[in-house]
Design a protein around this motif. Structure first.
Motif, short mmCIF file in Angstrom:
data_model
loop_
_atom_site.label_atom_id
_atom_site.label_comp_id
_atom_site.label_asym_id
_atom_site.label_seq_id
_atom_site.Cartn_x
_atom_site.Cartn_y
_atom_site.Cartn_z
N MET A 1 0.82 -1.21 0.00
CA MET A 1 0.00 0.00 0.00
C MET A 1 0.86 1.27 0.00
N MET A 2 1.89 1.25 0.84
CA MET A 2 2.77 2.41 0.91
C MET A 2 3.48 2.63 -0.41
N GLY A 3 3.86 1.51 -1.06
CA GLY A 3 4.54 1.63 -2.36
C GLY A 3 3.63 2.24 -3.41
N GLU A 4 2.35 1.83 -3.41
CA GLU A 4 1.41 2.38 -4.39
C GLU A 4 1.16 3.87 -4.13
N LYS A 5 1.08 4.24 -2.84
CA LYS A 5 0.88 5.66 -2.52
C LYS A 5 2.08 6.50 -2.97
N MET A 6 3.28 5.97 -2.73
CA MET A 6 4.49 6.68 -3.15
C MET A 6 4.53 6.82 -4.68
N LYS A 7 4.10 5.75 -5.36
CA LYS A 7 4.09 5.77 -6.82
C LYS A 7 3.09 6.81 -7.33
N LYS A 8 1.89 6.85 -6.72
CA LYS A 8 0.89 7.83 -7.13
C LYS A 8 1.36 9.24 -6.85
N THR A 9 1.99 9.44 -5.68
CA THR A 9 2.51 10.76 -5.34
C THR A 9 3.57 11.21 -6.33
N THR A 10 4.45 10.27 -6.70
CA THR A 10 5.51 10.59 -7.67
C THR A 10 4.90 10.95 -9.02
N ASN A 11 3.89 10.16 -9.45
CA ASN A 11 3.24 10.44 -10.73
C ASN A 11 2.56 11.81 -10.72
N ILE A 12 1.90 12.13 -9.62
CA ILE A 12 1.24 13.45 -9.50
C ILE A 12 2.28 14.57 -9.56
N PHE A 13 3.40 14.36 -8.88
CA PHE A 13 4.46 15.37 -8.87
C PHE A 13 4.99 15.60 -10.29
N PHE A 14 5.26 14.51 -11.02
CA PHE A 14 5.78 14.65 -12.38
C PHE A 14 4.74 15.25 -13.31
N ASP A 15 3.46 14.93 -13.10
CA ASP A 15 2.40 15.55 -13.91
C ASP A 15 2.34 17.05 -13.68
N ILE A 16 2.44 17.45 -12.42
CA ILE A 16 2.43 18.88 -12.10
C ILE A 16 3.62 19.58 -12.74
N MET A 17 4.78 18.96 -12.67
CA MET A 17 5.98 19.54 -13.28
C MET A 17 5.83 19.65 -14.79
N MET A 18 5.28 18.61 -15.41
CA MET A 18 5.14 18.60 -16.86
C MET A 18 4.17 19.69 -17.32
N TYR A 19 3.01 19.77 -16.65
CA TYR A 19 2.02 20.78 -17.03
C TYR A 19 2.53 22.19 -16.73
N SER A 20 3.34 22.34 -15.70
CA SER A 20 3.91 23.65 -15.38
C SER A 20 4.87 24.09 -16.48
N ILE A 21 5.69 23.15 -16.95
CA ILE A 21 6.63 23.46 -18.03
C ILE A 21 5.88 23.81 -19.30
N ILE A 22 4.83 23.03 -19.61
CA ILE A 22 4.04 23.32 -20.81
C ILE A 22 3.40 24.70 -20.71
N PHE A 23 2.88 25.03 -19.52
CA PHE A 23 2.28 26.34 -19.33
C PHE A 23 3.30 27.46 -19.52
N LEU A 24 4.49 27.28 -18.97
CA LEU A 24 5.53 28.30 -19.10
C LEU A 24 5.97 28.48 -20.55
N LEU A 25 5.85 27.41 -21.34
CA LEU A 25 6.22 27.50 -22.75
C LEU A 25 5.10 28.09 -23.61
N VAL A 26 3.86 27.72 -23.28
CA VAL A 26 2.72 28.12 -24.11
C VAL A 26 2.23 29.52 -23.77
N PHE A 27 2.26 29.89 -22.51
CA PHE A 27 1.70 31.19 -22.10
C PHE A 27 2.34 32.37 -22.82
#
Length: 274
Positions: A1-27
């Motif tokens: 369970m802890m491993g899945e939570k860590m994996k989801k947290t990591t995925n959310i973090f990378f998604d936020i970073m990716m969308y932030s970079i896209i926003f900084l490029l597109v805006f």
């Protein structure tokens, strides 16, 4: 369970970073699009109060010669890119594969054109070009563009040759291949990704040159960057935005076409493409 939570947290973090970079490029591009039609956009309004097509009509009008100069700039930068790559391949192979005294010094020396401010040497280059009859000419501008472009091409390809080494080339020579066959069928396919990266960066550097083009071209060789910068300096945001969007779009289109042409060429030849 802890491993899945860590994996989801990591995925959310990378998604936020990716969308932030896209926003900084597109805006910034969205801002340019709005300014291209904004005739009146005073503070503190969030949207323009008046819209107009002055920038678009000027760009497409025959009197501006903007599209003609755009095609000329692409042609000039492509010539610079091809010459830079032709000169960079042997230099990069020597620095990346062979061992000789002073190798590290030459690696640093190659970066001198991008370390030393161009203003410090441009006037001397201009005087030399005047004596040689290269000032105010197309080939004079091509040669002066090589100065800031060669360091990028050589440096990128040097790293590529350091990675691939020369073992594949030596095997080809042992099997009876000529130097030209080895270069064509072994070396080129191996360094193809590096050629795409180096060529893309060199094209951007050449395409965006303003000061060296203005100095050596003497106002006779006019590129798209020379037409764009006066609008940026004068504060005409509509015209500057229109030219900037075309500048970005032209660069992206050329780079995408370069990559597709190289990939299709090596694919048709059944080469191994990294």
């Amino acid at each position: 369970m802890m491993g899945e939570k860590m994996k989801k947290t990591t995925n959310i973090f990378f998604d936020i970073m990716m969308y932030s970079i896209i926003f900084l490029l597109v805006f910034p591009l969205l801002n340019l699009v709005i300014w291209s039609f904004a005739k009146n956009w005073p503070w503190p309004y969030l949207l323009p109060q008046e819209l107009g097509l002055r920038g678009i009509l000027h760009l497409l009008g025959p009197s501006s010669r903007a599209l003609k100069n755009l095609l000329f700039s692409i042609y000039l930068s492509m010539v610079v890119t091809i010459i830079t790559l032709l000169l960079s391949i042997p230099a990069a192979k020597a620095l990346g594969v062979y061992k000789f005294r002073g190798k590290e010094f030459f690696k640093i020396l190659i970066l001198a054109p991008i370390i030393v401010p161009p203003v410090a040497v441009a006037l001397g280059i201009h005087l030399t070009f005047i004596r040689l009859g290269l000032a105010n000419t197309f080939w004079g501008v091509v040669l002066v563009h090589l100065i800031p472009c060669l360091p990028y091409g050589i440096r990128i390809l040097t790293n590529v040759f350091e990675i691939i080494g020369e073992s594949m080339e030596m095997q080809a020579r042992v099997l009876g291949a000529t130097p030209w066959q080895t270069f064509t069928y072994v070396t080129l396919p191996l360094i193809a990704p590096g050629l795409v990266s180096a060529g893309s960066l060199v094209f951007i550097v050449s395409f965006s040159q303003y000061f060296l083009t203005f100095l050596i071209g003497g106002g006779r060789v006019i590129t798209f960057a020379m037409m764009m910068f006066p609008y940026i300096q004068s504060g005409d945001r509509m015209m500057a935005s229109v030219y900037s969007l075309v500048f970005v779009a032209a660069t992206l289109v050329v780079l995408i076409l370069m990559e597709k042409v190289i990939k299709s060429y090596y694919g048709a030849k059944n080469y191994f493409y990294l």
